[in-house]
Design a protein around this motif. Sequence first.
Motif, PDB file in Angstrom:
ATOM      1  N   ASP A 225       0.776  -1.278  -0.029  1.00  0.00           N
ATOM      2  CA  ASP A 225      -0.035  -0.240   0.067  1.00  0.00           C
ATOM      3  C   ASP A 225       0.821   1.311   0.114  1.00  0.00           C
ATOM      4  O   ASP A 225       1.818   1.509   0.849  1.00  0.00           O
ATOM      5  CB  ASP A 225      -0.851   0.124   1.191  1.00  0.00           C
ATOM      6  CG  ASP A 225      -2.215   0.810   1.087  1.00  0.00           C
ATOM      7  OD1 ASP A 225      -2.958   0.560   0.099  1.00  0.00           O
ATOM      8  OD2 ASP A 225      -2.319   1.743   1.965  1.00  0.00           O
ATOM      9  N   GLY A 226       0.525   2.083  -0.843  1.00  0.00           N
ATOM     10  CA  GLY A 226       1.258   3.332  -0.917  1.00  0.00           C
ATOM     11  C   GLY A 226       2.394   3.356  -1.823  1.00  0.00           C
ATOM     12  O   GLY A 226       3.151   4.562  -2.353  1.00  0.00           O
ATOM     13  N   ASP A 227       2.788   2.133  -2.493  1.00  0.00           N
ATOM     14  CA  ASP A 227       3.938   2.193  -3.224  1.00  0.00           C
ATOM     15  C   ASP A 227       3.849   2.623  -4.784  1.00  0.00           C
ATOM     16  O   ASP A 227       2.604   2.918  -5.275  1.00  0.00           O
ATOM     17  CB  ASP A 227       4.218   0.527  -3.587  1.00  0.00           C
ATOM     18  CG  ASP A 227       5.037  -0.046  -2.519  1.00  0.00           C
ATOM     19  OD1 ASP A 227       5.460   0.516  -1.526  1.00  0.00           O
ATOM     20  OD2 ASP A 227       5.236  -1.339  -2.586  1.00  0.00           O
ATOM     21  N   PRO A 228       4.801   3.459  -5.332  1.00  0.00           N
ATOM     22  CA  PRO A 228       4.766   3.844  -6.740  1.00  0.00           C
ATOM     23  C   PRO A 228       5.063   2.548  -7.602  1.00  0.00           C
ATOM     24  O   PRO A 228       5.572   1.488  -7.469  1.00  0.00           O
ATOM     25  CB  PRO A 228       5.961   4.629  -6.950  1.00  0.00           C
ATOM     26  CG  PRO A 228       6.993   4.140  -5.753  1.00  0.00           C
ATOM     27  CD  PRO A 228       6.295   3.599  -4.574  1.00  0.00           C
ATOM     28  N   ILE A 229       4.175   2.718  -8.776  1.00  0.00           N
ATOM     29  CA  ILE A 229       4.320   1.553  -9.751  1.00  0.00           C
ATOM     30  C   ILE A 229       5.510   1.806 -10.474  1.00  0.00           C
ATOM     31  O   ILE A 229       5.495   2.975 -11.378  1.00  0.00           O
ATOM     32  CB  ILE A 229       3.047   1.537 -10.544  1.00  0.00           C
ATOM     33  CG1 ILE A 229       1.995   1.275  -9.785  1.00  0.00           C
ATOM     34  CG2 ILE A 229       3.199   0.505 -11.639  1.00  0.00           C
ATOM     35  CD1 ILE A 229       1.878  -0.042  -9.042  1.00  0.00           C
TER      36      ILE A 229
END
Length: 263
Positions: A225-229
């Motif tokens: 959750d919250g990670d950049p793609i």
Amino acid sequence: MHKTVKGITLALCALPLQVQAWGFAGHEYIGETAYYYLTEEAREWVDQHLERLDEESLATATTWADRVRGTDEGQWLGPLHFANIPPEENQIDMQRDCPNRRCVVGAAKDAVDIMFDPDADAMEQADALRKFTHWITDLHQPLHLGFARDRGGNDTQVIFDGEESNLHRVWDTQILNQMNMPSPEQLSHENPLSETQKDWGQALINWANEANHLARRYAYEDINDGDPISAEYVQRAAPVIEQQLLNSAQRMARIINDAAAQP
């Protein structure tokens, strides 16, 4: 008469984000590709059934279940767009994961049963065909066979191209919007239809398991959750999405061809 949906490849890059599987353009792309795989007998069968429903083409019919989302019928259909397999399991269990067949796999099986039922009337078969085109396309979006804990990625917040998004939307539309897909005619021409099993009920279960495995390996892998793609993530996911679009179109066509050939 079937009408080609023009500009689908461009539309994949132009349409606004949708919350439905593949977005409208993705569904239509699958339906248009499937039509190229149909036998002449099956095309006539499809055209006659869709004319009864005032649907312009197989491509546009695929979006019906999303088009009615804001209606009472659409709300009742809501659970039929997906199925969730627990993270600790690796196969769908219809009693556990699809009680009363109220999931995308059960809905697809119900529609196929009617399509092959010699006692079903023409309007009933037409309605089943239209529903089937949507359930089979939803079933091939891996996160529609994702985990209940984050509602198939809807509750996993991510950053895509610097903007807030969620994992489900990334797989529905955002990666697809960046892909340079061939036209439906070209895709079908480059990937001939092969023979396959005709135990369609078991096939639908197998394809659901396949989608769930893809969700685990490619959608959920190394994402929190919250990670950049990352660009690397997109590079891994894009070929999976393209293959699932093709699989969905070919499998839709195989089942329709078989249904249309019934005595």
